[in-house]
Design a protein around this motif. Sequence first.
Motif, PDB file in Angstrom:
ATOM      1  N   ASN A 169      53.530 -69.023   7.449  1.00 61.47           N
ATOM      2  CA  ASN A 169      54.210 -68.155   8.408  1.00 61.47           C
ATOM      3  C   ASN A 169      55.214 -68.963   9.212  1.00 61.47           C
ATOM      4  OD1 ASN A 169      52.563 -65.893   7.728  1.00 61.47           O
ATOM      5  ND2 ASN A 169      50.928 -66.830   8.912  1.00 61.47           N
ATOM      6  N   TYR A 214      52.330 -73.120  15.376  1.00 61.69           N
ATOM      7  CA  TYR A 214      52.036 -72.444  14.110  1.00 61.69           C
ATOM      8  C   TYR A 214      50.671 -71.792  14.285  1.00 61.69           C
ATOM      9  CZ  TYR A 214      55.628 -74.292  10.961  1.00 61.69           C
ATOM     10  OH  TYR A 214      56.801 -74.564  10.324  1.00 61.69           O
ATOM     11  N   ASN A 215      50.609 -70.496  14.080  1.00 60.35           N
ATOM     12  CA  ASN A 215      49.342 -69.776  14.198  1.00 60.35           C
ATOM     13  C   ASN A 215      48.647 -70.106  15.512  1.00 60.35           C
ATOM     14  OD1 ASN A 215      49.756 -68.700  11.596  1.00 60.35           O
ATOM     15  ND2 ASN A 215      48.904 -70.550  10.694  1.00 60.35           N
TER      16      ASN A 215
END
Length: 103
Positions: free
Chosen positions: A48, A30-31
Amino acid sequence: MSAVEPLALAHVIRDVLDSFTPTASMRITYNNRLLLAGAELKPSAVVNKPRVDVGGTDLRVFYTLVLVDPYAPSPSNPSLREYLHWMVIDIPGTTGASFGMMS
């Protein structure tokens, strides 16, 4: 430490899954931050979609990835147990979840 141990410590194995032996590796970020098995994430950290890379050795083998919240809305009040957030099917081995079909 095996990938299964954190899931057992977090009670995912028992409450959601039976004990199992992994047959393919999976890497979730994630990210650009690697997610470790059994990690708890705040909603703000998962706005996201993640990048998911599936291991395996055969493009003819397909996997299904399911994101559930086993304790929704909260661990102290799990009235919506195993809330399904999303599911991706038909992910070929050695590729990423983006090659599957969102369901």
